[in-house]
Design a protein around this motif. Structure first.
Motif, PDB file in Angstrom:
ATOM      1  N   ILE A   1       0.844  -1.199   0.000  1.00 32.86           N
ATOM      2  CA  ILE A   1       0.000   0.000   0.000  1.00 32.86           C
ATOM      3  C   ILE A   1       0.877   1.245   0.000  1.00 32.86           C
ATOM      4  O   ILE A   1       0.625   2.208  -0.734  1.00 32.86           O
ATOM      5  CB  ILE A   1      -0.957   0.002   1.210  1.00 32.86           C
ATOM      6  CG1 ILE A   1      -2.024  -1.080   1.045  1.00 32.86           C
ATOM      7  CG2 ILE A   1      -1.614   1.376   1.379  1.00 32.86           C
ATOM      8  CD1 ILE A   1      -2.880  -1.307   2.268  1.00 32.86           C
TER       9      ILE A   1
ATOM     10  N   SER B   1       1.128   3.875  -3.116  1.00 34.34           N
ATOM     11  CA  SER B   1       0.769   5.273  -2.807  1.00 34.34           C
ATOM     12  C   SER B   1       1.790   6.260  -3.366  1.00 34.34           C
ATOM     13  O   SER B   1       1.483   7.443  -3.533  1.00 34.34           O
ATOM     14  CB  SER B   1       0.656   5.480  -1.289  1.00 34.34           C
ATOM     15  OG  SER B   1      -0.392   4.716  -0.744  1.00 34.34           O
TER      16      SER B   1
ATOM     17  N   LYS C   1      -4.761   0.896  -1.609  1.00 36.45           N
ATOM     18  CA  LYS C   1      -5.351  -0.186  -0.817  1.00 36.45           C
ATOM     19  C   LYS C   1      -6.227  -1.087  -1.693  1.00 36.45           C
ATOM     20  O   LYS C   1      -6.214  -2.306  -1.556  1.00 36.45           O
ATOM     21  CB  LYS C   1      -6.173   0.398   0.329  1.00 36.45           C
ATOM     22  CG  LYS C   1      -6.625  -0.634   1.361  1.00 36.45           C
ATOM     23  CD  LYS C   1      -7.296   0.034   2.554  1.00 36.45           C
ATOM     24  CE  LYS C   1      -6.289   0.822   3.384  1.00 36.45           C
ATOM     25  NZ  LYS C   1      -6.890   1.361   4.622  1.00 36.45           N
TER      26      LYS C   1
END
Length: 204
Positions: free
Chosen positions: A8, A12, A23
């Protein structure tokens, strides 16, 4: 930190991807079969193995050989009198897809944040100068600055123009910018083919 949280965090960091989207990517991968994930892992490895940077225009290109120059730069039918400077590979792809430009390219590597104290570290300005000098020996007549029509793009354009101006006088080539087929605030990556053709045709 478990593998999911690490992924994640990595996703990101991708351009335009926030924590929520990152996510979703991770949970999507968790629902796939093992073979699907293994194939993605292999593609990541192959990406670094087979994609190379062209020594002329600095764009990424696919090659399993020891080639140093991409097909665009090696193409003898390209117009060697014009050089289009763009920020990123995706900008090159969008312009090339439009079919409105037949010259050579240079990927400058990004844009310069306003008031940045070391702009030469943000873009390939030394490499651009070297390429301009090389192409001038073979008939370069125009350098087109095809950067995003937003604040950072215009700031970067002004910086590059200032650096190239002494060379343009000495080597007798023109510096132009894309016409206003591009609306203010527009990123070249997201412009359609007709808009790009208009911007190239109406450069100034």
């Amino acid at each position: 930190m478990d593998p999911a949280q690490k992924l994640i965090k990595i996703f990101s960091e991708f351009p335009g991807i926030g924590p929520k989207q990152a996510k979703r990517f991770v949970y999507f991968l968790l629902t796939r079969q093992k073979g699907y994930v293994e194939e993605i892992s292999k593609l990541f490895f192959d990406l670094k193995k087979q994609m190379k940077i062209c020594s002329e225009c600095f764009r990424y290109f696919n090659s399993d050989k020891e080639e140093k120059v991409c097909k665009i730069c090696a193409n003898k039918n390209r117009n060697i009198s014009t050089l289009l400077v763009v920020s990123r590979d995706v900008d090159f792809e969008n312009v090339e897809r439009s079919g409105g430009y037949t010259g050579r390219y240079f990927i400058i590597g990004g844009t310069i944040p306003i008031l940045d104290k070391e702009p030469e570290r943000k873009i390939r300005i030394k490499e651009l100068i070297s390429q301009v000098e090389k192409m001038s020996k073979n008939g370069l007549k125009e350098v087109i600055l095809g950067l995003d029509a937003n604040t950072e793009g215009e700031y970067t354009e002004d910086y590059i123009r200032g650096i190239l101006k002494p060379f343009s006088t000495k080597l007798t080539f023109k510096i132009s910018t894309l016409g206003r087929g591009l609306s203010t605030g527009t990123e070249l990556e997201y412009s359609d083919s007709d808009t790009i053709k208009s911007a190239i045709g109406n450069r100034r």
